[in-house]
Scaffold this motif. Structure first.
Motif, PDB file in Angstrom:
ATOM      1  N   THR A 102       0.827  -1.202   0.000  1.00 18.79           N
ATOM      2  CA  THR A 102       0.000   0.000   0.000  1.00 18.79           C
ATOM      3  C   THR A 102       0.866   1.260   0.000  1.00 18.79           C
ATOM      4  O   THR A 102       2.068   1.207   0.278  1.00 18.79           O
ATOM      5  CB  THR A 102      -0.913   0.038   1.231  1.00 18.79           C
ATOM      6  OG1 THR A 102      -0.099   0.138   2.407  1.00 18.79           O
ATOM      7  CG2 THR A 102      -1.786  -1.213   1.315  1.00 18.79           C
ATOM      8  N   GLU A 103       0.234   2.383  -0.293  1.00 14.99           N
ATOM      9  CA  GLU A 103       0.935   3.663  -0.241  1.00 14.99           C
ATOM     10  C   GLU A 103       1.463   3.920   1.176  1.00 14.99           C
ATOM     11  O   GLU A 103       2.554   4.440   1.355  1.00 14.99           O
ATOM     12  CB  GLU A 103       0.012   4.792  -0.683  1.00 14.99           C
ATOM     13  CG  GLU A 103       0.718   6.122  -0.744  1.00 14.99           C
ATOM     14  CD  GLU A 103      -0.141   7.215  -1.339  1.00 14.99           C
ATOM     15  OE1 GLU A 103       0.379   8.348  -1.422  1.00 14.99           O
ATOM     16  OE2 GLU A 103      -1.290   6.973  -1.708  1.00 14.99           O
ATOM     17  N   ARG A 104       0.683   3.515   2.151  1.00 12.91           N
ATOM     18  CA  ARG A 104       1.107   3.662   3.548  1.00 12.91           C
ATOM     19  C   ARG A 104       2.392   2.878   3.809  1.00 12.91           C
ATOM     20  O   ARG A 104       3.286   3.348   4.512  1.00 12.91           O
ATOM     21  CB  ARG A 104      -0.014   3.206   4.474  1.00 12.91           C
ATOM     22  CG  ARG A 104       0.293   3.384   5.922  1.00 12.91           C
ATOM     23  CD  ARG A 104      -0.888   2.979   6.765  1.00 12.91           C
ATOM     24  NE  ARG A 104      -0.571   3.191   8.161  1.00 12.91           N
ATOM     25  CZ  ARG A 104      -1.461   3.309   9.102  1.00 12.91           C
ATOM     26  NH1 ARG A 104      -2.731   3.242   8.807  1.00 12.91           N
ATOM     27  NH2 ARG A 104      -1.090   3.483  10.344  1.00 12.91           N
ATOM     28  N   ASP A 105       2.475   1.665   3.244  1.00 16.68           N
ATOM     29  CA  ASP A 105       3.698   0.861   3.371  1.00 16.68           C
ATOM     30  C   ASP A 105       4.883   1.595   2.765  1.00 16.68           C
ATOM     31  O   ASP A 105       5.978   1.621   3.345  1.00 16.68           O
ATOM     32  CB  ASP A 105       3.541  -0.500   2.677  1.00 16.68           C
ATOM     33  CG  ASP A 105       2.521  -1.407   3.336  1.00 16.68           C
ATOM     34  OD1 ASP A 105       2.379  -1.376   4.573  1.00 16.68           O
ATOM     35  OD2 ASP A 105       1.857  -2.158   2.588  1.00 16.68           O
ATOM     36  N   LEU A 106       4.672   2.187   1.578  1.00 12.44           N
ATOM     37  CA  LEU A 106       5.747   2.921   0.910  1.00 12.44           C
ATOM     38  C   LEU A 106       6.215   4.099   1.767  1.00 12.44           C
ATOM     39  O   LEU A 106       7.421   4.331   1.915  1.00 12.44           O
ATOM     40  CB  LEU A 106       5.290   3.422  -0.453  1.00 12.44           C
ATOM     41  CG  LEU A 106       4.909   2.361  -1.484  1.00 12.44           C
ATOM     42  CD1 LEU A 106       4.404   3.021  -2.759  1.00 12.44           C
ATOM     43  CD2 LEU A 106       6.063   1.440  -1.781  1.00 12.44           C
ATOM     44  N   GLY A 113      14.979   6.238   5.345  1.00 14.20           N
ATOM     45  CA  GLY A 113      15.533   7.524   4.956  1.00 14.20           C
ATOM     46  C   GLY A 113      15.683   7.679   3.450  1.00 14.20           C
ATOM     47  O   GLY A 113      16.247   8.651   2.964  1.00 14.20           O
ATOM     48  N   VAL A 114      15.146   6.721   2.705  1.00 11.89           N
ATOM     49  CA  VAL A 114      15.179   6.769   1.244  1.00 11.89           C
ATOM     50  C   VAL A 114      13.915   7.494   0.787  1.00 11.89           C
ATOM     51  O   VAL A 114      12.827   7.238   1.297  1.00 11.89           O
ATOM     52  CB  VAL A 114      15.235   5.341   0.656  1.00 11.89           C
ATOM     53  CG1 VAL A 114      15.143   5.361  -0.853  1.00 11.89           C
ATOM     54  CG2 VAL A 114      16.509   4.639   1.111  1.00 11.89           C
ATOM     55  N   ASP A 115      14.051   8.406  -0.180  1.00  5.39           N
ATOM     56  CA  ASP A 115      12.901   9.197  -0.596  1.00  5.39           C
ATOM     57  C   ASP A 115      11.780   8.325  -1.167  1.00  5.39           C
ATOM     58  O   ASP A 115      12.016   7.249  -1.711  1.00  5.39           O
ATOM     59  CB  ASP A 115      13.314  10.279  -1.604  1.00  5.39           C
ATOM     60  CG  ASP A 115      13.817   9.691  -2.898  1.00  5.39           C
ATOM     61  OD1 ASP A 115      13.023   9.606  -3.856  1.00  5.39           O
ATOM     62  OD2 ASP A 115      15.002   9.306  -2.951  1.00  5.39           O
ATOM     63  N   TYR A 116      10.565   8.816  -1.017  1.00  2.65           N
ATOM     64  CA  TYR A 116       9.360   8.092  -1.424  1.00  2.65           C
ATOM     65  C   TYR A 116       9.421   7.693  -2.900  1.00  2.65           C
ATOM     66  O   TYR A 116       9.055   6.570  -3.254  1.00  2.65           O
ATOM     67  CB  TYR A 116       8.122   8.957  -1.159  1.00  2.65           C
ATOM     68  CG  TYR A 116       6.842   8.333  -1.646  1.00  2.65           C
ATOM     69  CD1 TYR A 116       6.153   7.431  -0.847  1.00  2.65           C
ATOM     70  CD2 TYR A 116       6.332   8.630  -2.906  1.00  2.65           C
ATOM     71  CE1 TYR A 116       4.972   6.841  -1.295  1.00  2.65           C
ATOM     72  CE2 TYR A 116       5.163   8.046  -3.358  1.00  2.65           C
ATOM     73  CZ  TYR A 116       4.486   7.160  -2.551  1.00  2.65           C
ATOM     74  OH  TYR A 116       3.340   6.576  -2.994  1.00  2.65           O
ATOM     75  N   PHE A 117       9.845   8.594  -3.771  1.00  3.97           N
ATOM     76  CA  PHE A 117       9.912   8.315  -5.201  1.00  3.97           C
ATOM     77  C   PHE A 117      10.781   7.085  -5.476  1.00  3.97           C
ATOM     78  O   PHE A 117      10.402   6.201  -6.253  1.00  3.97           O
ATOM     79  CB  PHE A 117      10.455   9.528  -5.960  1.00  3.97           C
ATOM     80  CG  PHE A 117      10.600   9.288  -7.428  1.00  3.97           C
ATOM     81  CD1 PHE A 117       9.496   9.312  -8.264  1.00  3.97           C
ATOM     82  CD2 PHE A 117      11.842   9.019  -7.984  1.00  3.97           C
ATOM     83  CE1 PHE A 117       9.625   9.082  -9.636  1.00  3.97           C
ATOM     84  CE2 PHE A 117      11.982   8.794  -9.342  1.00  3.97           C
ATOM     85  CZ  PHE A 117      10.865   8.821 -10.168  1.00  3.97           C
TER      86      PHE A 117
END
Length: 61
Positions: free
Chosen positions: A24-28, A36-40
């Protein structure tokens, strides 16, 4: 992205994907915050995993 962070993100995504069958987006967002890795980048890593799995299952049929 640093190699160990990349591995950590990929492993976390694979664990969730294998356990739940989806991410899910929440998991991401959670993985992004934890590692600490960006969402993209996390999102792109998930896309790569899904493509690899799709290609792998198509070649087994």
């Amino acid at each position: 992205m640093e190699r160990s962070a990349e591995h950590d993100v990929r492993q976390r995504l694979l664990d969730i994907y294998q356990r739940d069958g989806k991410v899910t987006e929440r998991d991401l967002l959670r993985i992004s915050a934890i590692t600490g890795v960006d969402y993209f980048t996390v999102s792109k890593t998930l896309e790569e995993i899904i493509v690899q799995r799709t290609d792998g299952s198509a070649s087994r049929e």
